[in-house]
Design a protein around this motif. Structure first.
Motif, PDB file in Angstrom:
ATOM      1  N   ARG A  68       0.848  -1.181   0.000  1.00 23.39           N
ATOM      2  CA  ARG A  68       0.000   0.000   0.000  1.00 23.39           C
ATOM      3  C   ARG A  68       0.888   1.237   0.000  1.00 23.39           C
ATOM      4  NH1 ARG A  68      -4.306   2.319   4.145  1.00 23.39           N
ATOM      5  NH2 ARG A  68      -5.231   3.791   2.703  1.00 23.39           N
ATOM      6  N   ALA A  69       0.404   2.298  -0.613  1.00 23.71           N
ATOM      7  CA  ALA A  69       1.096   3.583  -0.614  1.00 23.71           C
ATOM      8  C   ALA A  69       0.082   4.642  -0.201  1.00 23.71           C
ATOM      9  CB  ALA A  69       1.654   3.887  -1.998  1.00 23.71           C
ATOM     10  N   ASN A  70       0.468   5.568   0.677  1.00 25.58           N
ATOM     11  CA  ASN A  70      -0.452   6.585   1.181  1.00 25.58           C
ATOM     12  C   ASN A  70       0.191   7.969   1.089  1.00 25.58           C
ATOM     13  OD1 ASN A  70      -1.702   8.391   3.205  1.00 25.58           O
ATOM     14  ND2 ASN A  70      -2.944   6.606   3.676  1.00 25.58           N
ATOM     15  N   ASP A  71      -0.530   8.916   0.464  1.00 22.24           N
ATOM     16  CA  ASP A  71      -0.027  10.281   0.263  1.00 22.24           C
ATOM     17  C   ASP A  71      -0.354  11.212   1.427  1.00 22.24           C
ATOM     18  OD1 ASP A  71       1.015   9.773  -2.341  1.00 22.24           O
ATOM     19  OD2 ASP A  71      -1.012   9.894  -3.150  1.00 22.24           O
ATOM     20  N   ASP A  72      -1.249  10.812   2.332  1.00 27.41           N
ATOM     21  CA  ASP A  72      -1.631  11.612   3.504  1.00 27.41           C
ATOM     22  C   ASP A  72      -1.834  13.101   3.176  1.00 27.41           C
ATOM     23  OD1 ASP A  72      -2.307  11.912   6.238  1.00 27.41           O
ATOM     24  OD2 ASP A  72      -0.309  12.694   6.661  1.00 27.41           O
ATOM     25  N   GLY A  73      -2.647  13.388   2.186  1.00 27.71           N
ATOM     26  CA  GLY A  73      -2.995  14.778   1.892  1.00 27.71           C
ATOM     27  C   GLY A  73      -2.094  15.467   0.880  1.00 27.71           C
TER      28      GLY A  73
END
Length: 194
Positions: A68-73
């Motif tokens: 998973r990859a998350n940009d957090d905004g």
């Protein structure tokens, strides 16, 4: 089928990148479950509560299928994907990389963000110790006590890791061995039963 994969040791690899007064703190962790990932991310959000973004990417399993990859905004695909890209280019698994961003007041633009997150993640990996792990499978074998010497001879010859063993009227041994040797071990133990 390969029975090896690359990962990092339990010591945390730390990386740093700075661009136009924005600071990117990167941390590489050895993980093996999604729950572990969630706990670590929650800890970073708490520790760096004053940071603008806590972005991350992870890869789990020897077959590297859970990730998973998350940009957090951050703008879409400018943080999580470049972090995941570093994990992929190093062919790592069972790894989580968290990048904490402190905003410096100057926008970096999408290409600037991609470079910053990629470089911070690469720095964290470069400060980690990469190791090769074997994919193991566990087998349990039950046998009568008089067969003990034969079983232990096979164990000595094939060198599986002994997880547990009980000796009674019926004995039981639990062995972990690299996946490519599982079938051979099973067959050799099965021959003892005849």
């Amino acid at each position: 089928m390969t029975d090896e994969y690359r990962t990092i040791t339990d010591s945390i690899g730390e990386g740093f990148y700075s661009e136009k007064r924005s600071k990117f703190l990167a941390f590489a962790h050895h993980v093996s479950t999604v729950d572990e990932v969630k706990d670590i991310i929650a800890a970073y959000r708490k520790k760096y509560y004053d940071a603008r973004h806590v972005c991350y990417a992870y890869m789990l399993g020897a077959d590297r299928t859970e990730f998973r990859a998350n940009d957090d905004g951050e703008p879409s695909s400018t943080a999580g994907k470049p972090i995941l890209g570093q994990i992929n280019s190093n062919e790592l698994s069972d790894i989580l990389i968290v990048v904490v961003r402190y905003y410096g007041g100057v926008n970096l633009g999408t290409s600037g963000l991609i470079i910053a997150y990629r470089e911070a993640a690469a720095d964290a990996i470069s400060h980690s110790r990469i190791v090769t792990q074997q994919v193991e499978e566990v087998i349990t074998y039950s046998f009568s006590y008089p067969m003990m010497n034969d079983v232990m001879r096979i164990v000595k010859e094939m060198s599986p890791r002994i997880i547990s063993q009980t000796y009674d009227n019926t004995c039981e041994i639990k062995l972990a061995i690299r996946k490519s040797l599982v079938e051979e071990l099973r067959q050799r133990l099965a021959k003892l039963s005849f």
